[in-house]
Design a protein around this motif. Sequence first.
Motif, PDB file in Angstrom:
ATOM      1  N   CYS A  22      -5.708 -34.450  70.685  1.00  0.00           N
ATOM      2  CA  CYS A  22      -5.035 -33.843  71.753  1.00  0.00           C
ATOM      3  C   CYS A  22      -3.580 -33.258  71.081  1.00  0.00           C
ATOM      4  O   CYS A  22      -3.331 -32.083  71.275  1.00  0.00           O
ATOM      5  N   THR A  42      -3.130 -37.537  80.084  1.00  0.00           N
ATOM      6  CA  THR A  42      -4.268 -37.322  80.125  1.00  0.00           C
ATOM      7  C   THR A  42      -5.015 -38.471  80.330  1.00  0.00           C
ATOM      8  O   THR A  42      -4.557 -39.581  80.481  1.00  0.00           O
ATOM      9  N   ALA A  49      -6.048 -30.468  85.492  1.00  0.00           N
ATOM     10  CA  ALA A  49      -4.882 -30.845  85.233  1.00  0.00           C
ATOM     11  C   ALA A  49      -4.270 -30.478  86.743  1.00  0.00           C
ATOM     12  O   ALA A  49      -4.416 -29.687  87.655  1.00  0.00           O
ATOM     13  N   ALA A  76      -8.938 -31.065  77.069  1.00  0.00           N
ATOM     14  CA  ALA A  76      -7.537 -31.477  77.580  1.00  0.00           C
ATOM     15  C   ALA A  76      -6.685 -30.409  76.983  1.00  0.00           C
ATOM     16  O   ALA A  76      -5.852 -29.942  77.622  1.00  0.00           O
ATOM     17  N   CYS A 129      -3.727 -35.293  84.033  1.00  0.00           N
ATOM     18  CA  CYS A 129      -4.941 -34.491  83.424  1.00  0.00           C
ATOM     19  C   CYS A 129      -6.098 -35.216  83.128  1.00  0.00           C
ATOM     20  O   CYS A 129      -6.426 -35.675  81.790  1.00  0.00           O
ATOM     21  N   CYS A 188     -11.494 -31.055  81.210  1.00  0.00           N
ATOM     22  CA  CYS A 188     -10.380 -31.643  81.702  1.00  0.00           C
ATOM     23  C   CYS A 188      -9.709 -30.772  82.905  1.00  0.00           C
ATOM     24  O   CYS A 188      -9.567 -29.515  82.888  1.00  0.00           O
ATOM     25  N   THR A 212      -9.741 -36.454  82.087  1.00  0.00           N
ATOM     26  CA  THR A 212     -10.762 -35.789  81.217  1.00  0.00           C
ATOM     27  C   THR A 212     -12.290 -36.225  81.462  1.00  0.00           C
ATOM     28  O   THR A 212     -12.447 -37.535  81.852  1.00  0.00           O
ATOM     29  N   ASP A 233      -1.586 -41.344  77.787  1.00  0.00           N
ATOM     30  CA  ASP A 233      -2.931 -41.394  78.060  1.00  0.00           C
ATOM     31  C   ASP A 233      -3.380 -42.323  79.035  1.00  0.00           C
ATOM     32  O   ASP A 233      -2.947 -43.550  78.634  1.00  0.00           O
ATOM     33  N   SER A 245     -13.244 -37.389  84.760  1.00  0.00           N
ATOM     34  CA  SER A 245     -12.326 -36.257  85.235  1.00  0.00           C
ATOM     35  C   SER A 245     -12.322 -36.450  86.817  1.00  0.00           C
ATOM     36  O   SER A 245     -11.699 -35.811  87.564  1.00  0.00           O
TER      37      SER A 245
END
Lengths: 337, 337
Positions: A244, A233, A330, A210, A307, A328, A309, A261, A112
């Motif tokens: 998720c 993500t 954002a 997430a 976002c 996570c 992770t 993702d 992240s």
Amino acid sequence: MPERRGEYTVSLSNRPTVLSYAAVGGKKEGQGPLGKQFDAIFEDTHLGEKTWEKAESALQKESLTRALDKAGLSPSQLQYLFAGDLLNQNIASTFGLREMNVPLIGQFGACSTMGQTMAMAAIFVDSGAADLCGAVTSSHFCTAERQFRYPLEYGGQRPPTSQWTATASGAVVVGRAARGVRVSDVCIGRVQDMGVTDMNNMGSAMAPAAADTLAHFFADTETKPNDYDMIATGDLGLVGARLCRELMEQKGYTLGDNYTDCGLLLFDRDTQDVHAGGSGCGCSASVLCAHLLPMLQRGELRNLLFCPTGALMSPTSSQQGESIPGICHALLLESCP
Amino acid sequence: MPERRGEYTVSLSNRPTVLSYAAVGGKKEGQGPLGKQFDAIFEDTHLGEKTWEKAESALQKESLTRALDKAGLSPSQLQYLFAGDLLNQNIASTFGLREMNVPLIGQFGACSTMGQTMAMAAIFVDSGAADLCGAVTSSHFCTAERQFRYPLEYGGQRPPTSQWTATASGAVVVGRAARGVRVSDVCIGRVQDMGVTDMNNMGSAMAPAAADTLAHFFADTETKPNDYDMIATGDLGLVGARLCRELMEQKGYTLGDNYTDCGLLLFDRDTQDVHAGGSGCGCSASVLCAHLLPMLQRGELRNLLFCPTGALMSPTSSQQGESIPGICHALLLESCP
């Protein structure tokens, strides 16, 4: 100025803006669907250095130098560097950036890290603590494999849920500007641990984090998933991204076609043998800097909920029977042309 | 609000204040000159846990819980935790703090971590990004020895320049208040690397970073060393503190009797077999929280320039022939009774 918005989100009103960015990657990243969008691809996994660790440091130096060059800035104009990586004691960052001679605030957020470093840079710029900050991270397949898993020479089998650590780095320079890609909101995540212990299934370990952060962000901002052109993500991969979606459904939020993702964007899973997708700090960092920020800059995306992770484990914690905690963060990035 | 002051320093005008703090330590720390000032001393190096790593996590949980209790706060009232440690991938922090359920921003600054986490907490509170933040770090002699040096069972000889990693943790809670110990200025350091490669002489590796940051701080604030009741670097130990004095002299600043080092305060070098002094993230953290913050709170010190130092190396970087880069962050703490 930073202002609390709901329980977990901070809104930034002083126009912290991505002034420039760059992404560099390795050979496999160059062969992937985003290959042509990188600023540079290095065919040699050593980048001319004697060790892979030094090569990873070189990746960070390359991405940040290129980002600074694009903005016409020298390192000495940066007031802070926020940087981190997956290597023990953050050595990719320290040794890659030590010659920059910029005050360094080392960050650790596992995969992240791009979100965390960029959030810190944006909050510092928004608050007046700084005018110009850099945020940078990296990963390298070879340094991660030998540190977290097995010597590469061992040739261990990888199960279908495993992900492929990107050899890549991304860097952004954040300052104040009237136009550009703005960091509007930041939602820092809490550690979520659902008891997953399989080091080859990081996506499942990180998916609850997430979902937790996304749900907090939507509640705090009174928005819903389809208010965003894209929600990305990273790096949950195929297994984690599916989980998720399910977890968000349970929380009352449906993630639509706008959800993706970073671990699914960097590589072609059909042809590149990466199993569940990409991972590593450099994955979401390079997807952001090679692909997503340009889309925002061109106005193809009006906004992006980025976002990334991270799995906050170490080989030692796993050997001692611990599960894998996820996190996570954002960031709402908005195109302000 | 945070405001730039000179080239490297940020002044905080919105009264970010240490609302509470706590220090916990091990048996050896309890036997030292500050032993009675700790909030708790654990005679058992395992703290009842199965491994030393889990024990180090327990130290962080203990110090933060005690700091929160003193302020009558619950973890859920904290908006962010800034935490880090020396263990690979910051596992002491992640596993020690995961049950707190507070948004976590992992920091890495080696033994400078207490300064870095506290600086982040103060800047966030000052800016309005948060109202309440925690800053916490730890080290453990046994986890550090086996990760950075040799298995304890090996019984390796330690040269006179070596330092003893503290088994300790310190935690502070930062919020806004009219009175108390205020964080007035923050000066984040640059990586300084003079080519020292001896892992048993960390003090010399870090001293140039301390001198660099101190000189920047004095220049930015137009002050001189004797404007401060105390200047405490950490953890340079005997060898590094002497070198820091010399380097400062070369820069035109004489450090007087008001200069000390946290590595010299924690242990009695004459009787405790620690060679050049204490070290580890927990050293400056526990000296701050057991000894220095109470002195400020009681008004025995009007101000303190707290300057923890870190050596940003890993066993891998040393094995690959790299030198040891140092860093130092300075915080001006003022007693506002």
